[in-house]
Design an enzyme around this catalytic site. Structure first.
Site, PDB file in Angstrom:
ATOM      1  N   TYR A  10    -104.925 -36.804 -45.881  1.00 47.02           N
ATOM      2  CA  TYR A  10    -104.473 -35.469 -45.473  1.00 47.02           C
ATOM      3  C   TYR A  10    -103.229 -35.623 -44.591  1.00 47.02           C
ATOM      4  O   TYR A  10    -103.120 -35.042 -43.515  1.00 47.02           O
ATOM      5  CB  TYR A  10    -105.557 -34.706 -44.712  1.00 47.02           C
ATOM      6  CG  TYR A  10    -106.925 -34.710 -45.365  1.00 47.02           C
ATOM      7  CD1 TYR A  10    -107.272 -33.739 -46.309  1.00 47.02           C
ATOM      8  CD2 TYR A  10    -107.865 -35.671 -45.038  1.00 47.02           C
ATOM      9  CE1 TYR A  10    -108.530 -33.737 -46.900  1.00 47.02           C
ATOM     10  CE2 TYR A  10    -109.128 -35.683 -45.627  1.00 47.02           C
ATOM     11  CZ  TYR A  10    -109.449 -34.705 -46.559  1.00 47.02           C
ATOM     12  OH  TYR A  10    -110.701 -34.711 -47.147  1.00 47.02           O
ATOM     13  N   ASP A  22    -107.237 -36.435 -41.038  1.00 43.70           N
ATOM     14  CA  ASP A  22    -106.954 -35.178 -40.342  1.00 43.70           C
ATOM     15  C   ASP A  22    -107.136 -34.041 -41.345  1.00 43.70           C
ATOM     16  O   ASP A  22    -106.171 -33.440 -41.805  1.00 43.70           O
ATOM     17  CB  ASP A  22    -105.535 -35.207 -39.785  1.00 43.70           C
ATOM     18  CG  ASP A  22    -105.221 -34.002 -38.908  1.00 43.70           C
ATOM     19  OD1 ASP A  22    -106.134 -33.190 -38.668  1.00 43.70           O
ATOM     20  OD2 ASP A  22    -104.061 -33.861 -38.474  1.00 43.70           O
ATOM     21  N   GLN A  81     -98.667 -29.498 -36.978  1.00 42.05           N
ATOM     22  CA  GLN A  81     -99.443 -28.958 -35.866  1.00 42.05           C
ATOM     23  C   GLN A  81     -98.638 -27.883 -35.129  1.00 42.05           C
ATOM     24  O   GLN A  81     -97.428 -28.010 -34.951  1.00 42.05           O
ATOM     25  CB  GLN A  81     -99.831 -30.078 -34.899  1.00 42.05           C
ATOM     26  CG  GLN A  81    -100.761 -31.126 -35.482  1.00 42.05           C
ATOM     27  CD  GLN A  81    -102.207 -30.645 -35.576  1.00 42.05           C
ATOM     28  OE1 GLN A  81    -102.523 -29.509 -35.272  1.00 42.05           O
ATOM     29  NE2 GLN A  81    -103.097 -31.532 -36.006  1.00 42.05           N
ATOM     30  N   CYS A 116    -110.134 -30.192 -36.398  1.00 37.86           N
ATOM     31  CA  CYS A 116    -109.857 -28.882 -35.816  1.00 37.86           C
ATOM     32  C   CYS A 116    -111.096 -27.995 -35.823  1.00 37.86           C
ATOM     33  O   CYS A 116    -111.017 -26.821 -35.460  1.00 37.86           O
ATOM     34  CB  CYS A 116    -108.708 -28.191 -36.547  1.00 37.86           C
ATOM     35  SG  CYS A 116    -108.997 -27.946 -38.309  1.00 37.86           S
ATOM     36  N   CYS A 152    -102.907  -8.990 -22.021  1.00 41.44           N
ATOM     37  CA  CYS A 152    -102.284  -8.477 -23.248  1.00 41.44           C
ATOM     38  C   CYS A 152    -102.897  -7.126 -23.598  1.00 41.44           C
ATOM     39  O   CYS A 152    -104.121  -7.002 -23.673  1.00 41.44           O
ATOM     40  CB  CYS A 152    -102.492  -9.452 -24.404  1.00 41.44           C
ATOM     41  SG  CYS A 152    -101.842  -8.857 -25.981  1.00 41.44           S
ATOM     42  N   CYS A 182    -106.274 -13.710 -30.360  1.00 41.65           N
ATOM     43  CA  CYS A 182    -106.845 -14.377 -29.180  1.00 41.65           C
ATOM     44  C   CYS A 182    -108.276 -13.896 -28.979  1.00 41.65           C
ATOM     45  O   CYS A 182    -108.591 -12.739 -29.249  1.00 41.65           O
ATOM     46  CB  CYS A 182    -106.043 -14.052 -27.920  1.00 41.65           C
ATOM     47  SG  CYS A 182    -104.343 -14.632 -27.920  1.00 41.65           S
ATOM     48  N   CYS A 196     -95.977 -10.939 -28.857  1.00 36.63           N
ATOM     49  CA  CYS A 196     -97.206 -11.734 -28.754  1.00 36.63           C
ATOM     50  C   CYS A 196     -96.997 -12.898 -27.789  1.00 36.63           C
ATOM     51  O   CYS A 196     -96.012 -13.646 -27.887  1.00 36.63           O
ATOM     52  CB  CYS A 196     -97.605 -12.257 -30.125  1.00 36.63           C
ATOM     53  SG  CYS A 196     -98.987 -13.433 -30.079  1.00 36.63           S
ATOM     54  N   CYS A 219    -106.483  -6.932 -31.514  1.00 35.36           N
ATOM     55  CA  CYS A 219    -105.869  -7.999 -32.292  1.00 35.36           C
ATOM     56  C   CYS A 219    -106.827  -9.189 -32.356  1.00 35.36           C
ATOM     57  O   CYS A 219    -107.462  -9.537 -31.365  1.00 35.36           O
ATOM     58  CB  CYS A 219    -104.552  -8.413 -31.637  1.00 35.36           C
ATOM     59  SG  CYS A 219    -103.798  -9.891 -32.335  1.00 35.36           S
TER      60      CYS A 219
END
Length: 445
Positions: free
Chosen positions: A307, A376, A278, A403, A72, A81, A155, A78
């Site tokens: 959640y 979650d 998700q 996460c 990329c 990533c 992207c 950016c």
């Protein structure tokens, strides 16, 4: 004493949680941006803190086998990533180590961490895109640790429809001279473009504005409809607040619908724009199947889903439970959850709109029997009040979907007073970034 501007030859020995390499100069830890474990490189010190320093690579003397040329042109500027300089095998090895390090160093746990369940597809997987907008016009993503917008065309993480809509917004703003919002002056109109996509290829577009209307709204709708064949609706979201929160409270549908259906694990869900869902559909199927397996429901249990968002994870498991209680603080999400239960004929579920801590505390107070719980939480993890209430409710089994390995490890350490960690399984929902999802099975001692 290490000083800023100095150059040193180092060997990258370990990973930092953000995907940077970690080297040592004397006893000082040095975080090397873009470094991969095993590499020998010449670095330049950018900043020296009390306990660590930060540096970038000036010359790579011995590259790691997993190093690749980033695919990329925006990589490094950016902030979307962080790992496009390494192949996918190296990325998954890093993520496994990240989870293991967190559980050991923060949680004090000796749990075995198996290899990460990797994604079959590492491009175009995101079903939600949030493009910040700036003068230019620029439609892209924030640069790392800043609010400077990098103008990004195409992207690699986003769906083709999301990229096409971003390009259409850029052209429309330029053609009709529509100003972007400026965070400093708090003037201008266009703040963000928000796109949600379904597995079937349909999508919703929401333009977040510093106001209640736009000039040439009909032309914007025309541009969006021409850009994305699967467009189901265009929505205007009003956000006049001086805040980093993307979505405001005011909504107006300019064309089409304001919700989007999606199918997950055999159920159909209605998604409103602000509801949590998700971002990687294929890997969510894997994640939720694991959660169901870890819950080990037999049909006799009352399942608590904290959640719960739009009810996705609980509803996909409800057929194995006697009853389901879901809790979520976002009213629109609870409305979606109730609608989703009705749409799928799930009659053993009830949903309440309340803070997770309040629901857990009420269950502890009323001594309502909860046999199993799935949690979650957002990246900040469980609040101390939720942990305390879970310990009082004392379900036989808790499935923790996380996460963030650091907050997961912190919470597991607290829950270990009454629970044993039986299984840990990382799942990669966010390829090419440093984020990783983890499912944990806890059994009451």
């Amino acid at each position: 004493m290490v000083k800023e501007g100095e150059r040193h030859t180092v060997t990258v020995e370990n990973w930092a949680s953000d995907g940077s390499g970690v080297a040592r100069i004397g006893g000082l830890a040095v975080f090397v941006k873009g470094g991969i474990v095993g590499e020998v490189c010449v670095i330049e010190i950018e900043h020296v803190g009390h306990r660590a320093a930060w540096a970038h690579i000036v010359e790579l003397l011995t590259p790691a086998p997993g190093r690749i040329v980033p695919d990329c042109p925006h990589f490094g500027r950016c902030g979307g990533c962080q790992l496009r300089h390494m192949d996918y095998a190296a990325e998954l090895a890093f993520k496994r180590q990240k989870v293991s390090d967190a559980l050991t160093r923060i949680g004090g746990l000796a749990a075995e961490v198996p290899p990460v369940f990797g994604a079959a597809d590492t491009v175009g997987y995101r079903n939600k895109a949030q493009f910040p907008v700036a003068a230019g016009p620029k439609v892209g993503f924030y640069r790392e640790r800043s609010h400077t917008v990098e103008d990004v065309e195409g992207c690699a993480l986003q769906s083709p429809a999301a990229n096409a809509l971003a390009a259409a917004l850029r052209r429309w703003m330029k053609e009709y001279n529509v100003p972007a919002y400026d965070e400093k002056s708090r003037k201008g109109l266009i703040r963000h473009l928000f796109v949600r996509s379904s597995a079937a290829g349909d999508c919703l577009a929401a333009v977040v504005v510093n106001g209640s209307k736009l000039p040439f709204e009909d032309k914007l709708v025309e541009a969006f409809r021409a850009a994305a064949a699967g467009l189901a609706g265009v929505v205007l979201n009003e956000n006049r607040r001086d805040t980093n929160v993307i979505l405001g409270d005011g909504w107006r549908t300019l064309w089409g619908t304001s919700t989007l259906p999606d199918t997950l694990r055999g159920l159909t869900f209605r998604l409103s724009l602000p509801a949590f869902y998700q971002v990687n559909h294929a890997q969510t199927e894997v994640l939720y199947a694991l959660a169901e397996e870890f819950a080990a429901l037999t049909g006799t249990e009352t399942l608590l889903d904290l959640y719960c968002g739009t009810g996705t994870i609980g509803l996909t498991m409800a057929h194995r439970a006697k009853s389901l209680l879901g809790a979520e603080i976002v009213p629109a999400a609870i409305a979606d959850a109730k609608e989703n239960a009705a749409r799928n004929g799930v009659k053993n579920a009830r949903f309440v709109c309340a803070d997770a801590a309040e629901v857990a505390a009420e269950l502890a107070r009323t001594e309502e029997n909860i046999d199993a719980a799935v949690v979650d939480p957002p990246r900040k993890g469980l609040s101390p009040e939720v942990v305390e209430s879970l310990l009082k409710i004392a379900p036989s089994r808790i499935v923790y979907v996380s996460c963030d390995p650091a907050t997961l490890a912190r919470d597991l350490k607290l829950l270990s007073a009454a629970y044993t960690v039986e299984k840990v399984q990382p799942v990669d929902l966010f390829p090419r970034t440093f984020h990783v999802e983890t499912v944990v099975k806890l059994e009451r001692k």
